[in-house]
Design a protein around this motif. Structure first.
Motif, PDB file in Angstrom:
ATOM      1  N   THR A  78     -80.910  91.228  -7.835  1.00 26.65           N
ATOM      2  CA  THR A  78     -82.013  91.256  -7.012  1.00 26.65           C
ATOM      3  C   THR A  78     -82.428  90.099  -6.354  1.00 26.65           C
ATOM      4  OG1 THR A  78     -82.994  93.260  -8.491  1.00 26.65           O
ATOM      5  CG2 THR A  78     -84.375  92.428  -6.799  1.00 26.65           C
ATOM      6  N   PHE A  79     -82.257  88.867  -7.010  1.00 26.64           N
ATOM      7  CA  PHE A  79     -83.025  87.579  -6.433  1.00 26.64           C
ATOM      8  C   PHE A  79     -81.985  86.664  -5.706  1.00 26.64           C
ATOM      9  CE2 PHE A  79     -85.538  89.335  -9.716  1.00 26.64           C
ATOM     10  CZ  PHE A  79     -86.718  89.511  -9.159  1.00 26.64           C
ATOM     11  N   ASN A  80     -80.789  87.360  -5.297  1.00 27.12           N
ATOM     12  CA  ASN A  80     -79.892  86.572  -4.516  1.00 27.12           C
ATOM     13  C   ASN A  80     -80.245  86.388  -3.366  1.00 27.12           C
ATOM     14  OD1 ASN A  80     -78.216  86.428  -6.717  1.00 27.12           O
ATOM     15  ND2 ASN A  80     -77.065  88.044  -6.319  1.00 27.12           N
ATOM     16  N   PHE A  81     -80.335  85.183  -2.659  1.00 29.93           N
ATOM     17  CA  PHE A  81     -80.912  84.834  -1.193  1.00 29.93           C
ATOM     18  C   PHE A  81     -79.751  84.767  -0.410  1.00 29.93           C
ATOM     19  CE2 PHE A  81     -84.177  82.912  -3.885  1.00 29.93           C
ATOM     20  CZ  PHE A  81     -85.372  82.919  -3.103  1.00 29.93           C
ATOM     21  N   HIS A  82     -80.001  85.274   0.866  1.00 27.04           N
ATOM     22  CA  HIS A  82     -78.836  85.248   1.944  1.00 27.04           C
ATOM     23  C   HIS A  82     -79.534  84.644   3.176  1.00 27.04           C
ATOM     24  CE1 HIS A  82     -76.655  88.324  -0.579  1.00 27.04           C
ATOM     25  NE2 HIS A  82     -78.162  88.538  -0.894  1.00 27.04           N
ATOM     26  N   MET A  83     -78.677  84.505   4.051  1.00 27.00           N
ATOM     27  CA  MET A  83     -79.025  83.756   5.296  1.00 27.00           C
ATOM     28  C   MET A  83     -78.239  84.488   6.382  1.00 27.00           C
ATOM     29  SD  MET A  83     -78.890  79.881   6.143  1.00 27.00           S
ATOM     30  CE  MET A  83     -77.217  79.668   6.078  1.00 27.00           C
ATOM     31  N   GLU A  84     -78.989  84.540   7.712  1.00 27.99           N
ATOM     32  CA  GLU A  84     -78.385  84.892   8.712  1.00 27.99           C
ATOM     33  C   GLU A  84     -79.156  84.435   9.862  1.00 27.99           C
ATOM     34  OE1 GLU A  84     -78.655  89.237   9.170  1.00 27.99           O
ATOM     35  OE2 GLU A  84     -80.474  88.941   9.840  1.00 27.99           O
ATOM     36  N   TYR A  85     -78.694  84.594  11.161  1.00 25.38           N
ATOM     37  CA  TYR A  85     -79.035  83.909  12.302  1.00 25.38           C
ATOM     38  C   TYR A  85     -79.570  85.207  13.264  1.00 25.38           C
ATOM     39  CZ  TYR A  85     -77.575  79.641  10.462  1.00 25.38           C
ATOM     40  OH  TYR A  85     -77.194  78.638   9.810  1.00 25.38           O
ATOM     41  N   PRO A  86     -80.778  85.664  13.286  1.00 27.66           N
ATOM     42  CA  PRO A  86     -81.139  86.859  14.179  1.00 27.66           C
ATOM     43  C   PRO A  86     -81.035  86.969  15.723  1.00 27.66           C
ATOM     44  CG  PRO A  86     -83.071  86.047  13.126  1.00 27.66           C
ATOM     45  CD  PRO A  86     -81.951  85.034  12.547  1.00 27.66           C
ATOM     46  N   GLU A  87     -81.496  85.557  16.096  1.00 24.23           N
ATOM     47  CA  GLU A  87     -81.213  85.319  17.537  1.00 24.23           C
ATOM     48  C   GLU A  87     -80.931  83.882  17.718  1.00 24.23           C
ATOM     49  OE1 GLU A  87     -85.055  85.105  19.596  1.00 24.23           O
ATOM     50  OE2 GLU A  87     -86.177  85.664  17.816  1.00 24.23           O
ATOM     51  N   PRO A  88     -80.945  83.386  18.841  1.00 26.75           N
ATOM     52  CA  PRO A  88     -80.466  81.920  19.146  1.00 26.75           C
ATOM     53  C   PRO A  88     -81.802  81.120  18.761  1.00 26.75           C
ATOM     54  CG  PRO A  88     -79.615  83.343  20.865  1.00 26.75           C
ATOM     55  CD  PRO A  88     -80.643  84.168  20.262  1.00 26.75           C
ATOM     56  N   GLY A  89     -81.459  79.962  17.931  1.00 29.65           N
ATOM     57  CA  GLY A  89     -82.499  79.243  17.576  1.00 29.65           C
ATOM     58  C   GLY A  89     -83.248  79.559  16.317  1.00 29.65           C
ATOM     59  N   VAL A  90     -82.997  80.514  15.697  1.00 33.23           N
ATOM     60  CA  VAL A  90     -83.849  81.037  14.605  1.00 33.23           C
ATOM     61  C   VAL A  90     -82.897  81.513  13.512  1.00 33.23           C
ATOM     62  CG1 VAL A  90     -85.398  83.207  13.795  1.00 33.23           C
ATOM     63  CG2 VAL A  90     -85.453  82.161  16.089  1.00 33.23           C
ATOM     64  N   ILE A 109     -85.267  76.871  14.363  1.00 34.72           N
ATOM     65  CA  ILE A 109     -84.867  75.738  13.727  1.00 34.72           C
ATOM     66  C   ILE A 109     -84.164  74.977  15.152  1.00 34.72           C
ATOM     67  CG2 ILE A 109     -83.941  76.403  11.516  1.00 34.72           C
ATOM     68  CD1 ILE A 109     -81.377  77.045  12.632  1.00 34.72           C
ATOM     69  N   SER A 110     -84.243  75.610  16.315  1.00 36.41           N
ATOM     70  CA  SER A 110     -83.910  74.735  17.235  1.00 36.41           C
ATOM     71  C   SER A 110     -84.604  75.244  18.524  1.00 36.41           C
ATOM     72  CB  SER A 110     -82.126  75.267  17.713  1.00 36.41           C
ATOM     73  OG  SER A 110     -81.886  74.382  18.936  1.00 36.41           O
ATOM     74  N   THR A 111     -85.524  74.559  18.828  1.00 36.33           N
ATOM     75  CA  THR A 111     -86.423  74.822  20.010  1.00 36.33           C
ATOM     76  C   THR A 111     -85.803  74.966  21.370  1.00 36.33           C
ATOM     77  OG1 THR A 111     -87.096  72.592  20.333  1.00 36.33           O
ATOM     78  CG2 THR A 111     -88.607  73.778  18.901  1.00 36.33           C
ATOM     79  N   ASP A 112     -84.561  74.121  21.512  1.00 42.81           N
ATOM     80  CA  ASP A 112     -83.771  74.136  22.813  1.00 42.81           C
ATOM     81  C   ASP A 112     -83.407  75.326  22.977  1.00 42.81           C
ATOM     82  OD1 ASP A 112     -84.481  71.617  23.011  1.00 42.81           O
ATOM     83  OD2 ASP A 112     -82.378  70.716  22.322  1.00 42.81           O
ATOM     84  N   TYR A 113     -82.726  76.087  21.864  1.00 42.59           N
ATOM     85  CA  TYR A 113     -82.255  77.495  22.110  1.00 42.59           C
ATOM     86  C   TYR A 113     -83.147  78.753  21.827  1.00 42.59           C
ATOM     87  CZ  TYR A 113     -77.731  74.899  22.027  1.00 42.59           C
ATOM     88  OH  TYR A 113     -77.017  74.220  22.401  1.00 42.59           O
ATOM     89  N   PHE A 114     -84.281  78.552  21.315  1.00 40.26           N
ATOM     90  CA  PHE A 114     -85.211  79.539  21.080  1.00 40.26           C
ATOM     91  C   PHE A 114     -86.044  79.982  22.377  1.00 40.26           C
ATOM     92  CE2 PHE A 114     -89.452  80.861  19.593  1.00 40.26           C
ATOM     93  CZ  PHE A 114     -89.203  82.129  19.019  1.00 40.26           C
ATOM     94  N   ARG A 115     -85.647  81.321  22.777  1.00 40.64           N
ATOM     95  CA  ARG A 115     -86.234  81.855  23.922  1.00 40.64           C
ATOM     96  C   ARG A 115     -86.596  80.822  25.178  1.00 40.64           C
ATOM     97  NH1 ARG A 115     -90.284  85.435  20.130  1.00 40.64           N
ATOM     98  NH2 ARG A 115     -88.499  86.044  18.748  1.00 40.64           N
ATOM     99  N   ASN A 142     -91.239  81.887  27.601  1.00 39.57           N
ATOM    100  CA  ASN A 142     -92.486  83.101  27.698  1.00 39.57           C
ATOM    101  C   ASN A 142     -92.367  83.352  25.981  1.00 39.57           C
ATOM    102  OD1 ASN A 142     -90.100  84.593  27.167  1.00 39.57           O
ATOM    103  ND2 ASN A 142     -90.355  85.394  29.350  1.00 39.57           N
ATOM    104  N   ASN A 143     -91.556  82.905  25.217  1.00 35.53           N
ATOM    105  CA  ASN A 143     -91.625  83.272  23.786  1.00 35.53           C
ATOM    106  C   ASN A 143     -91.447  84.744  23.683  1.00 35.53           C
ATOM    107  OD1 ASN A 143     -91.505  80.884  22.414  1.00 35.53           O
ATOM    108  ND2 ASN A 143     -93.583  80.606  22.794  1.00 35.53           N
ATOM    109  N   LYS A 144     -90.867  85.506  24.694  1.00 34.29           N
ATOM    110  CA  LYS A 144     -90.758  86.929  24.094  1.00 34.29           C
ATOM    111  C   LYS A 144     -89.174  87.195  23.644  1.00 34.29           C
ATOM    112  CE  LYS A 144     -93.259  88.531  28.156  1.00 34.29           C
ATOM    113  NZ  LYS A 144     -93.389  89.344  29.447  1.00 34.29           N
ATOM    114  N   ALA A 145     -89.245  88.077  22.837  1.00 33.51           N
ATOM    115  CA  ALA A 145     -88.154  88.334  22.234  1.00 33.51           C
ATOM    116  C   ALA A 145     -86.934  89.007  22.886  1.00 33.51           C
ATOM    117  CB  ALA A 145     -88.230  89.424  20.818  1.00 33.51           C
ATOM    118  N   PRO A 146     -85.764  88.509  22.960  1.00 32.39           N
ATOM    119  CA  PRO A 146     -84.709  89.244  23.680  1.00 32.39           C
ATOM    120  C   PRO A 146     -84.804  90.766  23.716  1.00 32.39           C
ATOM    121  CG  PRO A 146     -83.518  88.173  22.187  1.00 32.39           C
ATOM    122  CD  PRO A 146     -85.248  87.749  21.844  1.00 32.39           C
TER     123      PRO A 146
END
Length: 128
Positions: free
Chosen positions: A83-95, A113-119, A123-127
């Motif tokens: 139950t306590f295994n950590f996983h990782m993914e990238y939900p959108e560019p820069g995150v 993690i990357s302000t250049d690619y994040f929205r 306008n900080n709106k999700a895609p």
């Protein structure tokens, strides 16, 4: 890079972490916790600890499971609950998303993690 586009937080901003918890209820996962915190207020180690604490709280783990979840992986007995295994993914560019899933509880945090690619439109709106 492939992005999951899974449950993107429309309110996520640069320099913060978005913590979320979903609980399985009648065939669906329902959000039961959603909190934003400035990134500088929580270390990576403590953020992982928060995920662990949230999954323990919402899955109502027994004391022995909680205790075993804090053991390192050297040795086989007693074992660390899966139950306590950590996983990782990238939900959108820069995150980046770090998460723990069980049969009845999902908990994760998203962080820019990357302000250049994040929205990039600013306008900080999700895609869509």
């Amino acid at each position: 890079m492939n992005y999951s586009n899974f449950k993107i937080c429309k309110k996520l901003r640069k320099k913060e972490k978005c913590f979320r918890v979903e609980l399985y209820n009648n065939g669906l996962f329902v959000e039961v916790f959603h909190e934003h915190i400035p990134t500088h207020r929580i270390s990576e180690q403590n953020a992982h600890g928060v995920l662990k604490a949230l999954i323990i709280h919402y899955s109502e783990q027994e004391a022995v499971s909680i205790f075993h979840s804090y053991l390192n992986k050297r040795g086989k007995n007693p074992s660390v609950p899966a139950t306590f295994n950590f996983h990782m993914e990238y939900p959108e560019p820069g995150v980046i998303r770090k998460y723990i899933c069980s049969h009845t509880v999902n908990t994760w945090f998203d962080e820019v993690i990357s302000t250049d690619y994040f929205r990039p439109s600013g306008n900080n709106k999700a895609p869509l």
